[in-house]
Design a protein around this motif. Structure first.
Motif, PDB file in Angstrom:
ATOM      1  N   GLU A 145      38.620  49.234  42.056  1.00  0.00           N
ATOM      2  CA  GLU A 145      39.805  48.916  41.278  1.00  0.00           C
ATOM      3  C   GLU A 145      39.390  48.303  39.957  1.00  0.00           C
ATOM      4  O   GLU A 145      38.500  47.478  39.887  1.00  0.00           O
ATOM      5  CB  GLU A 145      40.703  47.942  42.044  1.00  0.00           C
ATOM      6  CG  GLU A 145      42.029  47.733  41.365  1.00  0.00           C
ATOM      7  CD  GLU A 145      43.023  47.014  42.252  1.00  0.00           C
ATOM      8  OE1 GLU A 145      44.127  46.799  41.796  1.00  0.00           O
ATOM      9  OE2 GLU A 145      42.685  46.681  43.391  1.00  0.00           O
ATOM     10  N   SER A 180      47.814  47.079  37.635  1.00  0.00           N
ATOM     11  CA  SER A 180      46.939  47.187  38.803  1.00  0.00           C
ATOM     12  C   SER A 180      47.074  48.516  39.519  1.00  0.00           C
ATOM     13  O   SER A 180      46.708  48.641  40.668  1.00  0.00           O
ATOM     14  CB  SER A 180      47.259  46.054  39.781  1.00  0.00           C
ATOM     15  OG  SER A 180      48.588  46.175  40.211  1.00  0.00           O
ATOM     16  N   SER A 181      47.591  49.530  38.847  1.00  0.00           N
ATOM     17  CA  SER A 181      47.791  50.810  39.524  1.00  0.00           C
ATOM     18  C   SER A 181      46.604  51.748  39.393  1.00  0.00           C
ATOM     19  O   SER A 181      46.691  52.895  39.752  1.00  0.00           O
ATOM     20  CB  SER A 181      49.058  51.488  38.984  1.00  0.00           C
ATOM     21  OG  SER A 181      48.914  51.746  37.614  1.00  0.00           O
ATOM     22  N   VAL A 197      43.497  53.613  40.479  1.00  0.00           N
ATOM     23  CA  VAL A 197      42.956  53.956  41.785  1.00  0.00           C
ATOM     24  C   VAL A 197      41.458  53.714  41.798  1.00  0.00           C
ATOM     25  O   VAL A 197      40.941  53.014  42.635  1.00  0.00           O
ATOM     26  CB  VAL A 197      43.287  55.413  42.146  1.00  0.00           C
ATOM     27  CG1 VAL A 197      42.617  55.806  43.439  1.00  0.00           C
ATOM     28  CG2 VAL A 197      44.775  55.606  42.243  1.00  0.00           C
ATOM     29  N   THR A 227      51.919  55.549  39.431  1.00  0.00           N
ATOM     30  CA  THR A 227      52.390  54.861  40.626  1.00  0.00           C
ATOM     31  C   THR A 227      51.218  54.289  41.393  1.00  0.00           C
ATOM     32  O   THR A 227      50.074  54.635  41.156  1.00  0.00           O
ATOM     33  CB  THR A 227      53.205  55.821  41.520  1.00  0.00           C
ATOM     34  OG1 THR A 227      53.769  55.094  42.600  1.00  0.00           O
ATOM     35  CG2 THR A 227      52.334  56.936  42.081  1.00  0.00           C
ATOM     36  N   LYS A 228      51.527  53.416  42.309  1.00  0.00           N
ATOM     37  CA  LYS A 228      50.517  52.887  43.233  1.00  0.00           C
ATOM     38  C   LYS A 228      50.613  53.680  44.517  1.00  0.00           C
ATOM     39  O   LYS A 228      51.677  54.134  44.901  1.00  0.00           O
ATOM     40  CB  LYS A 228      50.777  51.414  43.527  1.00  0.00           C
ATOM     41  CG  LYS A 228      50.643  50.535  42.312  1.00  0.00           C
ATOM     42  CD  LYS A 228      50.934  49.110  42.650  1.00  0.00           C
ATOM     43  CE  LYS A 228      50.922  48.248  41.401  1.00  0.00           C
ATOM     44  NZ  LYS A 228      51.253  46.865  41.671  1.00  0.00           N
TER      45      LYS A 228
END
Length: 144
Positions: A36, A48-49, A51, A142-143
């Motif tokens: 991350e 924080s999305s 990958v 998106t997460k």
């Protein structure tokens, strides 16, 4: 019977000893991975999305790859990989087992435009606007 068991045991022991993997290799390639990465948006908030992100250094030249997952308005998930190296910057968009790689053409007003043939991708913030002919697809990061 004892002879067959002894031969089998020695073959297993020999195969375990001979399968040692050494980590010597090309010393001029340095690779660092992280699961991350922290990316700060234009507004200063932490995004924080991400990958995954990786940076590979070969003979002093760095290549950076960052993977994101985007979601279409119909709910379909799309993998998007941004690659930046000294020669070119590209975006690879994968959906339905098909990958389209587009080259970076320009950046203006916080928007980056990638093109190849009749396909255009416009990336601004968390959104990706994909155009191909008359088809327009809106994607949002998106997460998972």
């Amino acid at each position: 019977m004892k002879k067959g068991l002894l031969i089998t045991a020695s073959l297993v022991a020999l195969s375990l000893v001979s399968c040692n993997k050494t980590e010597s290799g090309n010393k001029s390639v340095i690779k660092s991975d992280s699961s991350e990465t922290t990316i700060v948006d234009n507004n200063g908030k932490i995004d924080s999305s991400t990958v995954s992100s990786s940076t590979i250094e070969v003979n002093g030249q760095k290549t950076e790859k960052t993977d994101f997952v985007y979601k279409a308005t119909d709910g379909a998930l799309v993998k998007v990989v941004f690659k930046n190296d000294p020669k070119e910057s590209t975006v690879a968009i994968t959906s339905n087992k098909k990958t389209f790689t587009l080259e970076k053409k320009e950046t203006k007003d916080g928007e980056t435009i990638y093109k190849k043939d009749d396909m255009t991708a416009r990336v601004k913030g968390d959104s990706l606007h994909l155009e191909q002919g008359n088809n327009v697809i809106e994607l949002k990061r998106t997460k998972i």
